[in-house]
Design a protein around this motif. Structure first.
Motif, PDB file in Angstrom:
ATOM      1  N   THR A  58     -60.935 -24.574  18.405  1.00 21.29           N
ATOM      2  CA  THR A  58     -59.563 -24.901  18.797  1.00 21.29           C
ATOM      3  C   THR A  58     -58.662 -24.909  17.573  1.00 21.29           C
ATOM      4  N   SER A  59     -57.359 -24.845  17.829  1.00 23.87           N
ATOM      5  CA  SER A  59     -56.416 -24.878  16.713  1.00 23.87           C
ATOM      6  C   SER A  59     -56.551 -26.172  15.917  1.00 23.87           C
ATOM      7  N   GLY A  60     -56.872 -27.269  16.589  1.00 27.32           N
ATOM      8  CA  GLY A  60     -57.065 -28.551  15.908  1.00 27.32           C
ATOM      9  C   GLY A  60     -58.268 -28.518  14.983  1.00 27.32           C
ATOM     10  N   GLU A  61     -59.368 -27.889  15.465  1.00 25.24           N
ATOM     11  CA  GLU A  61     -60.569 -27.785  14.628  1.00 25.24           C
ATOM     12  C   GLU A  61     -60.305 -26.894  13.408  1.00 25.24           C
ATOM     13  N   ILE A  62     -59.565 -25.816  13.626  1.00 26.95           N
ATOM     14  CA  ILE A  62     -59.233 -24.927  12.502  1.00 26.95           C
ATOM     15  C   ILE A  62     -58.373 -25.664  11.485  1.00 26.95           C
ATOM     16  N   ALA A  63     -57.388 -26.434  11.988  1.00 20.48           N
ATOM     17  CA  ALA A  63     -56.504 -27.183  11.082  1.00 20.48           C
ATOM     18  C   ALA A  63     -57.288 -28.210  10.282  1.00 20.48           C
ATOM     19  N   ARG A  64     -58.218 -28.920  10.963  1.00 18.45           N
ATOM     20  CA  ARG A  64     -59.027 -29.927  10.252  1.00 18.45           C
ATOM     21  C   ARG A  64     -59.899 -29.261   9.184  1.00 18.45           C
ATOM     22  N   HIS A 102     -70.232 -12.145   9.845  1.00 21.03           N
ATOM     23  CA  HIS A 102     -70.446 -11.164   8.772  1.00 21.03           C
ATOM     24  C   HIS A 102     -69.181 -11.027   7.926  1.00 21.03           C
ATOM     25  N   TYR A 103     -68.013 -11.045   8.610  1.00 25.77           N
ATOM     26  CA  TYR A 103     -66.750 -11.043   7.857  1.00 25.77           C
ATOM     27  C   TYR A 103     -66.639 -12.320   7.017  1.00 25.77           C
ATOM     28  N   VAL A 104     -67.092 -13.434   7.598  1.00 28.16           N
ATOM     29  CA  VAL A 104     -67.059 -14.707   6.860  1.00 28.16           C
ATOM     30  C   VAL A 104     -67.922 -14.614   5.610  1.00 28.16           C
ATOM     31  N   LEU A 105     -69.087 -13.983   5.735  1.00 32.15           N
ATOM     32  CA  LEU A 105     -69.976 -13.822   4.577  1.00 32.15           C
ATOM     33  C   LEU A 105     -69.277 -13.027   3.473  1.00 32.15           C
ATOM     34  N   VAL A 106     -68.607 -11.937   3.852  1.00 28.00           N
ATOM     35  CA  VAL A 106     -67.880 -11.116   2.873  1.00 28.00           C
ATOM     36  C   VAL A 106     -66.768 -11.945   2.212  1.00 28.00           C
ATOM     37  N   GLY A 107     -65.982 -12.659   3.044  1.00 27.56           N
ATOM     38  CA  GLY A 107     -64.871 -13.456   2.502  1.00 27.56           C
ATOM     39  C   GLY A 107     -65.339 -14.635   1.676  1.00 27.56           C
ATOM     40  N   ALA A 108     -66.420 -15.290   2.125  1.00 28.86           N
ATOM     41  CA  ALA A 108     -66.923 -16.456   1.393  1.00 28.86           C
ATOM     42  C   ALA A 108     -67.451 -16.059   0.027  1.00 28.86           C
ATOM     43  N   ALA A 137     -68.346 -25.365  -1.674  1.00 28.82           N
ATOM     44  CA  ALA A 137     -68.633 -24.054  -1.081  1.00 28.82           C
ATOM     45  C   ALA A 137     -68.782 -24.180   0.437  1.00 28.82           C
ATOM     46  N   ARG A 138     -69.472 -25.223   0.882  1.00 30.16           N
ATOM     47  CA  ARG A 138     -69.679 -25.434   2.319  1.00 30.16           C
ATOM     48  C   ARG A 138     -68.342 -25.624   3.032  1.00 30.16           C
ATOM     49  N   ALA A 139     -67.400 -26.329   2.404  1.00 32.03           N
ATOM     50  CA  ALA A 139     -66.089 -26.560   3.024  1.00 32.03           C
ATOM     51  C   ALA A 139     -65.327 -25.252   3.206  1.00 32.03           C
ATOM     52  N   MET A 140     -65.377 -24.367   2.196  1.00 32.01           N
ATOM     53  CA  MET A 140     -64.698 -23.081   2.300  1.00 32.01           C
ATOM     54  C   MET A 140     -65.308 -22.220   3.401  1.00 32.01           C
ATOM     55  N   VAL A 141     -66.642 -22.176   3.443  1.00 29.26           N
ATOM     56  CA  VAL A 141     -67.325 -21.366   4.446  1.00 29.26           C
ATOM     57  C   VAL A 141     -67.041 -21.893   5.851  1.00 29.26           C
ATOM     58  N   ALA A 142     -67.020 -23.220   6.011  1.00 31.72           N
ATOM     59  CA  ALA A 142     -66.755 -23.815   7.329  1.00 31.72           C
ATOM     60  C   ALA A 142     -65.365 -23.435   7.833  1.00 31.72           C
ATOM     61  N   PHE A 143     -64.379 -23.405   6.940  1.00 34.52           N
ATOM     62  CA  PHE A 143     -63.028 -23.026   7.335  1.00 34.52           C
ATOM     63  C   PHE A 143     -62.990 -21.571   7.793  1.00 34.52           C
ATOM     64  N   LEU A 144     -63.597 -20.678   7.018  1.00 33.30           N
ATOM     65  CA  LEU A 144     -63.607 -19.269   7.391  1.00 33.30           C
ATOM     66  C   LEU A 144     -64.340 -19.050   8.715  1.00 33.30           C
ATOM     67  N   SER A 172     -64.591 -21.170  11.197  1.00 38.17           N
ATOM     68  CA  SER A 172     -63.742 -21.633  12.307  1.00 38.17           C
ATOM     69  C   SER A 172     -62.671 -20.602  12.648  1.00 38.17           C
ATOM     70  N   LEU A 173     -62.226 -19.835  11.665  1.00 36.78           N
ATOM     71  CA  LEU A 173     -61.212 -18.811  11.905  1.00 36.78           C
ATOM     72  C   LEU A 173     -61.783 -17.576  12.605  1.00 36.78           C
ATOM     73  N   LEU A 174     -62.960 -17.128  12.171  1.00 34.26           N
ATOM     74  CA  LEU A 174     -63.476 -15.825  12.588  1.00 34.26           C
ATOM     75  C   LEU A 174     -64.768 -15.880  13.380  1.00 34.26           C
ATOM     76  N   GLY A 175     -65.287 -17.075  13.612  1.00 30.03           N
ATOM     77  CA  GLY A 175     -66.597 -17.190  14.258  1.00 30.03           C
ATOM     78  C   GLY A 175     -66.670 -16.590  15.646  1.00 30.03           C
ATOM     79  N   HIS A 176     -65.552 -16.477  16.362  1.00 31.46           N
ATOM     80  CA  HIS A 176     -65.552 -15.980  17.737  1.00 31.46           C
ATOM     81  C   HIS A 176     -65.336 -14.467  17.821  1.00 31.46           C
TER      82      HIS A 176
END
Length: 631
Positions: free
Chosen positions: A415-421, A304-310, A285-292, A294-298
């Protein structure tokens, strides 16, 4: 489903223990500890046994092409034992579902008194059905199981054994009450109420179906609002109705409870509960939330969108709302608070996402609907995906409005690298919902068996990839699984008894006639259903409401031309809104407990989210394609 009581810091029973002698406390503690291990260890072993048996059945049938003819029968026999031992564990832990909103608002003395009354009421029901359950187990001795060729008493004996264990735990709990006056008053209250009903028996006979209101509305309502666990409130109502107004042998009630708890499809309840605990423990679960994140945190309102998606993604794995919220909230809340989000708004959105994700497979409510109405589980799993998306969009619209001016000058964009990782790390976790869905659609496993595939997948991923597997947490997780499952299944058992009583009385026919005669046809029927199930969801929670009213309402839906899968989505979302709506919705208090926030703080912000959910529900109701377009 979330089942959490909001209770004062010191419960009445604990407060009362102070007055007891150390020797008495020590003796009671030793007896309870021995009983605890006597019940919890076998319950945990049964969870493991069910996983092994069902997974072996999948492998033997799909891989070895040599089906195990006895696997379903053995799983069914062990399942009733798991349900009853789990109920005993839940009773010992005081984790049977109950509505404490009114009780908790009372003063300490009244709260202490009502808490003991609730235990006495549960004990009364258990004592009343001890003998009928023994008779039922004896009658089952004349039946031989088809595959294993053994007496069915081996299965049915779970009922009297589980009931007697709960009786012992109830007596131990009462023995720990230090205030003798409170104890005697509570016992006297329950005894007097039962005696009054017994002596009023001649008055009930001529009343006909008015007795349904007296027992199924009056008794149930009084017990639920007084804090009696819902399963025992249902049990007392149906026992009183059958014993005092009919000539039905009380053994029939035990048989209906057995029938309700023994649906093999319900075996997926404990397995999905365990899977939910497993994905949280392994870090999936933590891995999925971390990815979301990194995509939407900024983005403004991004977390809040991450919470809905997670919540949408995690719900597709665990099926249990408490597990969903517990997996997501601790990961996101600290960062969201640092960005200035108010704790009340956080738990309000957490509760709203709990309601939003009720239709997302493998929701336990979907499984329950399939088991009691005969609707295809596969069709329900397919139909539940898009309604959750619609509600996610309406919630996101409100998030955009509320946070359109959020200051993000201090937030660094990934960064795009962090999102990819983050994406690479999350791939094994993100794949799990698709693995589960593929296994059901392709016929590799049934809706019951597919949870074992998810469990084995999560075990492998947790051990080999995320390497966050904590073996010490395994036994508590298995016991927690049995506990929550037992609490759910006992409600289903007693609610099945009530549903049978309603059907026998002719109420279902009268209801069908009145509902089909409503002006406006299908549209009016859907509107009335939404209103009814919002109320039912707030008082009874989803599963007992479905067991009680699903068999009555689904045939009516078909009569007025509403597709059963579309209707299922409508009532599930309506119940979800009720479940997470204060002041009665238990799910709201669960969200507050998980977020460690005072319930009063979330009351104002949650109404906006509930309005957004209602808009989404209306859209789902108006456009059936959202639910049935991919069937």
């Amino acid at each position: 489903m979330a089942h959490v009581e909001m209770t004062p810091a010191v419960t009445p029973t604990l407060a009362g223990e102070v007055a007891q002698s150390p020797r008495r406390r020590s003796l009671l503690g030793s007896i309870e500890l021995a009983l605890k291990w006597l019940v919890e260890i076998p319950a945990a072993i049964l969870v493991v046994a069910e996983i092994v048996i069902l997974f072996a059945g999948v492998v033997s049938r799909y891989v070895l092409h040599a089906p195990l003819v006895w696997s379903d029968e053995l799983a069914s026999m062990l399942f009733l034992w798991l349900a009853m031992l789990g109920s005993a564990v839940a009773f010992r832990r005081s984790e049977h579902m109950r509505m404490t909103a009114l009780v908790a608002s009372a003063g300490p003395r009244l709260w202490a008194y009502l808490d003991v009354v609730a235990t006495c009421a549960a004990l009364a029901f258990l004592l009343l059905i001890v003998h009928p359950s023994y008779e039922y187990a004896y009658e089952e001795s004349f039946i031989t199981t088809p595959a294993l060729q053994i007496s069915n008493t081996w299965r049915a004996a779970a009922l009297p054994v589980g009931i007697c264990l709960m009786v012992l735990f109830a007596l131990l709990r009462l023995a720990r009450v230090g205030d003798l006056k409170t104890l005697l008053t509570a016992v006297a209250t329950v005894v007097v109420l039962i005696a009054l009903f017994w002596f009023a028996q001649p008055l009930f006979k001529p009343l006909g179906n008015i007795n349904l209101i007296i027992f199924f509305v009056g008794v149930v309502g009084f017990c639920v609002f007084a804090g009696v666990p819902i399963a025992f409130a249902f049990g007392l109502a149906i026992f009183g109705y059958l014993a005092l107004t009919t000539r039905t042998p009380l053994m029939v009630l035990v048989g209906r409870m057995d029938e309700g708890m023994s649906h093999l499809i319900l075996l997926s309840v404990p397995l999905f509960v365990f899977l939910g605990l497993l994905i949280e423990m392994t870090g999936m679960a933590r891995a999925m939330v971390a990815f979301l994140a990194s995509l939407l945190g900024h983005v403004r309102g991004g977390l809040h969108y991450v919470l809905v998606g997670a919540m949408y993604l995690v719900s597709g794995i665990s099926g249990a709302k408490a597990a969903d919220m517990a997996a997501v909230a601790p990961v996101l809340f600290p960062e969201m608070k640092q960005r200035g989000a108010k704790p009340g708004d956080l738990v309000a959105l957490l509760a709203a996402t709990g309601a939003q994700t009720e239709t997302i497979p493998p929701s336990l409510v979907l499984i329950t609907i399939g088991s009691v109405t005969g609707v295809s589980i596969s069709a329900l799993f397919t139909g539940g995906l898009l309604p959750g998306v619609v509600l996610a969009l309406t919630l996101s619209g409100l998030v955009w409005w509320r946070y359109r001016g959020e200051d993000l000058s201090h937030v660094r964009r990934a960064t795009s690298g962090e999102i990819a990782r983050a994406f690479v790390v999350s791939i094994p976790a993100l794949a799990l919902p698709f693995v589960i869905r593929y296994a059901v659609v392709e016929g590799i496993a049934t809706a019951t068996e597919v949870s074992t595939i998810g469990i084995v997948y999560a075990l492998v991923i947790g051990l080999l990839i995320y390497r966050q597997f904590d073996w010490r947490r395994l036994l508590p997780m298995l016991i927690e699984t049995a506990c929550l499952s037992g609490a759910i299944l006992l409600i289903i058992g007693t609610a099945t008894g009530m549903a049978w009583g309603l059907t026998q009385s002719g109420f279902s026919r009268a209801l069908a006639a009145s509902m089909t005669g409503l002006p406006g046809g299908a549209a009016t029927f859907i509107a009335v259903s939404i209103l009814a199930f919002v109320i039912l969801g707030s008082v009874l929670e989803g599963i007992p409401a479905i067991v009680l009213f699903g068999p009555l309402m689904f045939p009516i839906a078909r009569l007025v031309g509403v597709h059963e899968v579309h209707y299922a989505m409508i009532i599930i979302l309506a119940m979800g809104i009720g479940l997470f709506a204060p002041p009665f919705g238990v799910g709201y208090y669960a969200a507050c407990a998980i977020g460690k926030v005072d319930p009063a703080e979330g009351i104002r912000p949650i109404w906006g989210y509930l309005l957004a959910l209602l808009v989404g529900l209306i859209i789902v109701a108006i456009f059936p394609w959202i639910s049935i377009g991919f069937l």
